[in-house]
Design an enzyme around this catalytic site. Structure first.
Site, PDB file in Angstrom:
ATOM      1  N   ASN A  34      19.085   0.764 -31.801  1.00 23.88           N
ATOM      2  CA  ASN A  34      19.365   1.139 -33.192  1.00 23.88           C
ATOM      3  C   ASN A  34      19.257  -0.131 -34.029  1.00 23.88           C
ATOM      4  O   ASN A  34      20.160  -0.959 -34.012  1.00 23.88           O
ATOM      5  CB  ASN A  34      20.777   1.742 -33.297  1.00 23.88           C
ATOM      6  CG  ASN A  34      21.148   2.066 -34.741  1.00 23.88           C
ATOM      7  OD1 ASN A  34      20.302   2.043 -35.626  1.00 23.88           O
ATOM      8  ND2 ASN A  34      22.421   2.363 -34.972  1.00 23.88           N
ATOM      9  N   LYS A  90      19.283  -0.336 -37.179  1.00 18.85           N
ATOM     10  CA  LYS A  90      19.999  -0.211 -38.456  1.00 18.85           C
ATOM     11  C   LYS A  90      19.096  -0.693 -39.598  1.00 18.85           C
ATOM     12  O   LYS A  90      17.904  -0.444 -39.573  1.00 18.85           O
ATOM     13  CB  LYS A  90      21.328  -0.971 -38.390  1.00 18.85           C
ATOM     14  CG  LYS A  90      22.140  -0.626 -37.137  1.00 18.85           C
ATOM     15  CD  LYS A  90      23.522  -1.153 -37.161  1.00 18.85           C
ATOM     16  CE  LYS A  90      24.200  -0.859 -35.838  1.00 18.85           C
ATOM     17  NZ  LYS A  90      25.603  -1.167 -35.833  1.00 18.85           N
ATOM     18  N   HIS A 145      26.170   8.769 -36.677  1.00 20.02           N
ATOM     19  CA  HIS A 145      26.587   7.403 -36.362  1.00 20.02           C
ATOM     20  C   HIS A 145      27.836   7.086 -37.180  1.00 20.02           C
ATOM     21  O   HIS A 145      27.968   7.517 -38.328  1.00 20.02           O
ATOM     22  CB  HIS A 145      25.457   6.417 -36.698  1.00 20.02           C
ATOM     23  CG  HIS A 145      25.735   5.033 -36.175  1.00 20.02           C
ATOM     24  ND1 HIS A 145      26.580   4.161 -36.820  1.00 20.02           N
ATOM     25  CD2 HIS A 145      25.300   4.396 -35.064  1.00 20.02           C
ATOM     26  CE1 HIS A 145      26.650   3.038 -36.118  1.00 20.02           C
ATOM     27  NE2 HIS A 145      25.878   3.154 -35.048  1.00 20.02           N
ATOM     28  N   GLU A 158      28.743   4.577 -38.774  1.00 20.45           N
ATOM     29  CA  GLU A 158      28.500   3.927 -40.072  1.00 20.45           C
ATOM     30  C   GLU A 158      28.141   4.970 -41.129  1.00 20.45           C
ATOM     31  O   GLU A 158      28.516   4.840 -42.289  1.00 20.45           O
ATOM     32  CB  GLU A 158      27.405   2.856 -39.927  1.00 20.45           C
ATOM     33  CG  GLU A 158      27.958   1.622 -39.224  1.00 20.45           C
ATOM     34  CD  GLU A 158      26.941   0.801 -38.466  1.00 20.45           C
ATOM     35  OE1 GLU A 158      25.726   0.965 -38.680  1.00 20.45           O
ATOM     36  OE2 GLU A 158      27.376  -0.021 -37.633  1.00 20.45           O
ATOM     37  N   GLU A 163      30.540   5.964 -28.792  1.00 17.35           N
ATOM     38  CA  GLU A 163      30.559   4.665 -29.449  1.00 17.35           C
ATOM     39  C   GLU A 163      31.945   4.417 -30.056  1.00 17.35           C
ATOM     40  O   GLU A 163      32.209   4.829 -31.205  1.00 17.35           O
ATOM     41  CB  GLU A 163      29.512   4.610 -30.561  1.00 17.35           C
ATOM     42  CG  GLU A 163      28.092   4.767 -30.076  1.00 17.35           C
ATOM     43  CD  GLU A 163      27.116   3.997 -30.952  1.00 17.35           C
ATOM     44  OE1 GLU A 163      26.422   3.135 -30.430  1.00 17.35           O
ATOM     45  OE2 GLU A 163      27.086   4.254 -32.174  1.00 17.35           O
ATOM     46  N   GLY A 189      29.504  -3.712 -33.030  1.00 19.95           N
ATOM     47  CA  GLY A 189      29.234  -4.945 -33.784  1.00 19.95           C
ATOM     48  C   GLY A 189      30.339  -5.978 -33.735  1.00 19.95           C
ATOM     49  O   GLY A 189      30.335  -6.925 -34.510  1.00 19.95           O
ATOM     50  N   SER A 228      28.619  -3.046 -28.680  1.00 21.05           N
ATOM     51  CA  SER A 228      28.516  -4.430 -28.189  1.00 21.05           C
ATOM     52  C   SER A 228      27.933  -4.525 -26.781  1.00 21.05           C
ATOM     53  O   SER A 228      28.349  -5.372 -25.992  1.00 21.05           O
ATOM     54  CB  SER A 228      29.875  -5.133 -28.271  1.00 21.05           C
ATOM     55  OG  SER A 228      30.274  -5.247 -29.618  1.00 21.05           O
TER      56      SER A 228
HETATM   57  C1  PEP Z   1      25.574   0.773 -32.875  1.00 22.06           C
HETATM   58  O1  PEP Z   1      25.774   0.553 -34.054  1.00 22.06           O
HETATM   59  O2  PEP Z   1      25.105   1.867 -32.529  1.00 22.06           O
HETATM   60  C2  PEP Z   1      25.904  -0.261 -31.914  1.00 22.06           C
HETATM   61  C3  PEP Z   1      26.177   0.114 -30.710  1.00 22.06           C
HETATM   62  O3  PEP Z   1      25.932  -1.564 -32.372  1.00 22.06           O
HETATM   63  P1  PEP Z   1      26.254  -2.872 -31.499  1.00 22.06           P
HETATM   64  O4  PEP Z   1      25.485  -2.794 -30.211  1.00 22.06           O
HETATM   65  O5  PEP Z   1      25.802  -4.011 -32.350  1.00 22.06           O
HETATM   66  O6  PEP Z   1      27.736  -2.881 -31.266  1.00 22.06           O
END
Ligand code: PEP
Length: 246
Positions: free
Chosen positions: A10, A12, A91, A93, A162, A168, A207
């Site tokens: 992803n 983003k 997601h 976000e 998630e 992040g 992460s």
């Molecule tokens: C995400 O936003 O889907 C995600 C998993 O981000 P990150 O790997 O940076 O934590």
């Protein structure tokens, strides 16, 4: 139940035409027949990918409408025409920053499936919800909002757990904690369609990096990953992909 892997990037609101080319050539070396690779770049970059490649493409969101006067939105058909076969839905976000409700997420997922896109439904709890021991309650609500009234969509879905506190932040869930929640999700889904619940791919996201992915991938109910930050670094993303064993 033997399930194959799916590792999804992803990007983003990141990436560039240069990253499209670099990632395409680095991923070309990955030859794991049990692994589906997927890149979800910003929609403007979808058309920049060559059609000859060893990975699928996906959108990061879609409209629940078919077409029309929805300035700035992207329909399932537009994503497909640009090369996408998957789309991320719900997601955290978008749930937070764009106020996407459970109901809207359910409508988007239904639209994706109707158009022939495979949706990746994201679910997960905040730090506060975890501290209040509400993780399972929150995830059950997010799943029920989609599948209680349309259980037939489960067989066409991928689900990504998630935890919001892990996205992040550099603080991934431990493999044990991730497995515990994945097992809960799979069990919860059996009420809708037991066969589909056994088969559905459950990705972990939050992460994920080259150092922690192997331990996550050893867990019974983890079938791959949704990778944010580390998916912008071609060498590290390739390392993550290579950690999924054939
Ligand atoms: C995400 O936003 O889907 C995600 C998993 O981000 P990150 O790997 O940076 O934590």
């Amino acid at each position: 139940m033997q399930r194959t892997w799916l590792i999804a990037a992803n990007w983003k609101m990141n990436g560039s035409a240069a990253l499209v080319d670099e990632m395409t050539s680095v991923l070309a070396n990955i030859t794991n027949s049990q692994l589906q690779l997927l890149l979800c770049p910003p929609a403007t970059l979808l058309c920049r990918f060559k059609t000859a490649r060893n990975f699928a493409l996906g959108g990061q969101t879609l409209s629940h409408e078919v077409s029309g006067a929805y300035t700035g939105e992207l329909s399932a058909a537009l994503l497909q025409e640009a090369g996408a076969s998957y789309v991320i839905v719900g997601h955290s976000e978008r749930r937070t920053l764009n106020a996407e409700s459970d109901e809207l997420v359910a409508a988007k997922l239904a639209r994706a499936v109707a158009a022939g896109l495979t949706p990746i439904l994201c679910v997960g709890e905040t730090q506060m919800q975890r501290q209040q021991e509400k993780t399972q309650q929150v995830i059950a609500r997010q799943l029920d909002a989609v599948y209680a009234s349309q259980p037939e969509l489960l067989a066409k879905s991928v689900i990504a757990y998630e935890p919001i506190w892990a996205i992040g932040t550099g603080e991934s869930a431990t493999p044990e904690l991730a497995q515990q929640t994945h097992a809960f999700i799979r069990q919860h889904l059996t009420q809708y369609d037991a066969a589909a619940a056994a088969k559905v791919k459950l990705l972990y996201g939050g992460s994920v990096n080259a150092d922690n992915c192997s331990a996550l991938f050893m867990q019974t109910d983890i079938d791959g990953a949704l990778v944010g930050g580390a998916s912008l670094k071609p060498a590290e993303f390739a390392q993550i992909c290579n950690s999924a064993k054939e």
